[in-house]
Design a protein around this motif. Structure first.
Motif, PDB file in Angstrom:
ATOM      1  N   LEU A 130       0.835  -1.207   0.000  1.00  0.00           N
ATOM      2  CA  LEU A 130       0.000   0.000   0.000  1.00  0.00           C
ATOM      3  C   LEU A 130       0.866   1.252   0.000  1.00  0.00           C
ATOM      4  O   LEU A 130       1.961   1.277   0.578  1.00  0.00           O
ATOM      5  CB  LEU A 130      -0.900   0.016   1.240  1.00  0.00           C
ATOM      6  N   PRO A 131       0.374   2.321  -0.629  1.00  0.00           N
ATOM      7  CA  PRO A 131       1.105   3.592  -0.638  1.00  0.00           C
ATOM      8  C   PRO A 131       0.935   4.345   0.695  1.00  0.00           C
ATOM      9  O   PRO A 131       0.472   5.489   0.749  1.00  0.00           O
ATOM     10  CB  PRO A 131       0.460   4.344  -1.805  1.00  0.00           C
ATOM     11  N   ILE A 132       1.317   3.686   1.776  1.00  0.00           N
ATOM     12  CA  ILE A 132       1.271   4.230   3.130  1.00  0.00           C
ATOM     13  C   ILE A 132       2.653   4.022   3.734  1.00  0.00           C
ATOM     14  O   ILE A 132       3.285   2.983   3.513  1.00  0.00           O
ATOM     15  CB  ILE A 132       0.198   3.515   3.987  1.00  0.00           C
ATOM     16  N   ASP A 133       3.115   4.997   4.498  1.00  0.00           N
ATOM     17  CA  ASP A 133       4.433   4.893   5.121  1.00  0.00           C
ATOM     18  C   ASP A 133       4.526   3.606   5.933  1.00  0.00           C
ATOM     19  O   ASP A 133       3.685   3.327   6.792  1.00  0.00           O
ATOM     20  CB  ASP A 133       4.661   6.101   6.034  1.00  0.00           C
ATOM     21  N   GLY A 134       5.524   2.798   5.661  1.00  0.00           N
ATOM     22  CA  GLY A 134       5.675   1.506   6.314  1.00  0.00           C
ATOM     23  C   GLY A 134       5.357   0.336   5.402  1.00  0.00           C
ATOM     24  O   GLY A 134       5.547  -0.813   5.789  1.00  0.00           O
ATOM     25  N   ASN A 135       4.823   0.613   4.208  1.00  0.00           N
ATOM     26  CA  ASN A 135       4.598  -0.408   3.188  1.00  0.00           C
ATOM     27  C   ASN A 135       3.728  -1.570   3.696  1.00  0.00           C
ATOM     28  O   ASN A 135       4.118  -2.735   3.603  1.00  0.00           O
ATOM     29  CB  ASN A 135       5.950  -0.935   2.689  1.00  0.00           C
ATOM     30  N   PRO A 136       2.527  -1.288   4.224  1.00  0.00           N
ATOM     31  CA  PRO A 136       1.686  -2.362   4.759  1.00  0.00           C
ATOM     32  C   PRO A 136       0.959  -3.144   3.672  1.00  0.00           C
ATOM     33  O   PRO A 136       0.961  -2.771   2.491  1.00  0.00           O
ATOM     34  CB  PRO A 136       0.693  -1.615   5.641  1.00  0.00           C
ATOM     35  N   GLY A 140      -8.889  -8.348   3.331  1.00  0.00           N
ATOM     36  CA  GLY A 140     -10.261  -8.353   3.825  1.00  0.00           C
ATOM     37  C   GLY A 140     -10.607  -9.708   4.413  1.00  0.00           C
ATOM     38  O   GLY A 140     -10.374 -10.740   3.791  1.00  0.00           O
ATOM     39  N   MET A 141     -11.173  -9.702   5.617  1.00  0.00           N
ATOM     40  CA  MET A 141     -11.661 -10.929   6.244  1.00  0.00           C
ATOM     41  C   MET A 141     -13.118 -10.725   6.672  1.00  0.00           C
ATOM     42  O   MET A 141     -13.542 -11.161   7.731  1.00  0.00           O
ATOM     43  CB  MET A 141     -10.802 -11.298   7.457  1.00  0.00           C
ATOM     44  N   GLY A 142     -13.893 -10.061   5.808  1.00  0.00           N
ATOM     45  CA  GLY A 142     -15.231  -9.624   6.195  1.00  0.00           C
ATOM     46  C   GLY A 142     -15.180  -8.263   6.840  1.00  0.00           C
ATOM     47  O   GLY A 142     -16.192  -7.593   7.012  1.00  0.00           O
ATOM     48  N   ASN A 143     -13.993  -7.836   7.210  1.00  0.00           N
ATOM     49  CA  ASN A 143     -13.692  -6.483   7.668  1.00  0.00           C
ATOM     50  C   ASN A 143     -12.294  -6.141   7.153  1.00  0.00           C
ATOM     51  O   ASN A 143     -11.503  -7.034   6.842  1.00  0.00           O
ATOM     52  CB  ASN A 143     -13.790  -6.367   9.197  1.00  0.00           C
ATOM     53  N   PRO A 144     -11.972  -4.857   7.014  1.00  0.00           N
ATOM     54  CA  PRO A 144     -10.692  -4.472   6.409  1.00  0.00           C
ATOM     55  C   PRO A 144      -9.532  -4.534   7.394  1.00  0.00           C
ATOM     56  O   PRO A 144      -9.692  -4.253   8.592  1.00  0.00           O
ATOM     57  CB  PRO A 144     -10.949  -3.025   5.953  1.00  0.00           C
ATOM     58  N   HIS A 145      -8.353  -4.891   6.887  1.00  0.00           N
ATOM     59  CA  HIS A 145      -7.156  -5.004   7.718  1.00  0.00           C
ATOM     60  C   HIS A 145      -5.969  -4.381   7.001  1.00  0.00           C
ATOM     61  O   HIS A 145      -5.836  -4.488   5.783  1.00  0.00           O
ATOM     62  CB  HIS A 145      -6.852  -6.469   8.023  1.00  0.00           C
ATOM     63  N   CYS A 146      -5.086  -3.783   7.801  1.00  0.00           N
ATOM     64  CA  CYS A 146      -3.866  -3.168   7.299  1.00  0.00           C
ATOM     65  C   CYS A 146      -2.724  -3.687   8.164  1.00  0.00           C
ATOM     66  O   CYS A 146      -2.658  -3.401   9.367  1.00  0.00           O
ATOM     67  CB  CYS A 146      -3.975  -1.646   7.384  1.00  0.00           C
ATOM     68  N   ALA A 163      -4.330   4.404  15.767  1.00  0.00           N
ATOM     69  CA  ALA A 163      -5.428   5.361  15.601  1.00  0.00           C
ATOM     70  C   ALA A 163      -5.305   6.126  14.291  1.00  0.00           C
ATOM     71  O   ALA A 163      -6.297   6.381  13.603  1.00  0.00           O
ATOM     72  CB  ALA A 163      -5.448   6.329  16.783  1.00  0.00           C
ATOM     73  N   ALA A 164      -4.082   6.502  13.929  1.00  0.00           N
ATOM     74  CA  ALA A 164      -3.877   7.255  12.692  1.00  0.00           C
ATOM     75  C   ALA A 164      -4.209   6.408  11.468  1.00  0.00           C
ATOM     76  O   ALA A 164      -4.886   6.868  10.538  1.00  0.00           O
ATOM     77  CB  ALA A 164      -2.442   7.765  12.629  1.00  0.00           C
TER      78      ALA A 164
END
Length: 264
Positions: A130-136, A140-146, A163-164
């Motif tokens: 993902l284009p998020i700092d930390g490259n996560p 999806g498991m029925g709900n989103p996860h990062c 939280a961020a």
């Protein structure tokens, strides 16, 4: 009923025999750890297959999946009925649960969602980076996860970073956040920030998502042990879905009298 899986705690309302009509405001009142009961998630049991489950987070929002609560309730239902296999309906889909022996309970949490629109994400991106700092990794498991893979999960400021990321604009429905460290080819250490809850000692769906992310990154095999703050879960991403196995606890039964005030 109050239950927990590795310290990830739940209130369970069995509505098959009547009881209060649960909505967001009542869920929030029961979630208050000072004037109510307190929980990470609330689960409502209704009729359907062997049973049907609906989940609320402590902020009153609804979640389609809650793996640890599903395991806890499956164990309770197995002990109540004498069954060793159950079919459970959820907004995530139809889940299978079974007695794994040694008082452990396994639940098949279904196939992970790997495409951006199914997780869901706001736009088309590579869910493995993902284009998020930390490259996560997004899952999806029925709900989103990062999921972030870090050198030392224990040193992460979970309250600040979790939280961020929960409210990152890439996730239109917010997201659960995990920070995981690879201990070995079949072993992870993970900490969890849950959407609508905050820091939790464990999370079943987060564990599933992290196991899937680790396999996709080539960091572990498909069968992996995950050590959380509250204890250990065993994950196995098989052809029929992600199986999760671990212990459960039924803490106490109670009667709800009021709406979170002096009678709560």
């Amino acid at each position: 009923m109050k239950m927990h899986g590795l310290g990830n705690d739940f209130v369970v309302v069995d509505s098959r025999a009547g009881g209060p009509q649960i909505d967001a405001s009542l869920a929030i009142a029961i979630a208050d750890r000072h004037r109510g009961v307190g929980f990470d998630q609330l689960a409502v049991i209704t009729d359907g297959a062997d049973l049907r489950l609906t989940f609320y987070n402590s902020d009153g929002s609804v979640s389609a999946a809650c793996g640890n609560a599903t395991r806890c309730i499956a164990r309770h239902e197995m002990e109540r009925t004498g069954k060793t296999d159950l079919t459970i309906l959820t907004d995530r889909g139809t889940l299978q649960a079974r007695d794994a022996g040694d008082r452990l309970t396994s639940v098949n949490m279904g196939h992970p969602h790997l495409d951006w629109q199914d997780i869901p994400l706001r736009e088309a991106v590579d869910t493995l980076s993902l284009p998020i700092d930390g490259n996560p990794v997004a899952t999806g498991m029925g709900n989103p996860h990062c999921t972030f893979f870090v050198d030392d999960a224990d040193s992460v400021d979970l309250s600040q970073r979790g939280a961020a990321v929960e409210h990152h604009p890439l996730f239109p429905q917010r997201t659960n956040v995990q920070f995981a460290t690879v201990v070995g080819p079949d072993h992870l250490r993970m900490r969890v920030w849950e959407r609508g809850v905050g820091i939790t000692l464990a999370s079943g769906s987060s564990s599933c998502a992290t196991a899937v992310a680790a396999v996709r990154r080539g960091l572990t095999g498909r069968a992996v042990r995950i050590d959380l703050d509250g204890g250990t879960l065993l994950l196995d991403w098989r052809d029929d879905g992600v199986w999760m196995t671990g212990p459960t606890a039924h803490v106490f039964d109670g009667v709800w009298f009021g709406g979170g005030g002096t009678n709560g």
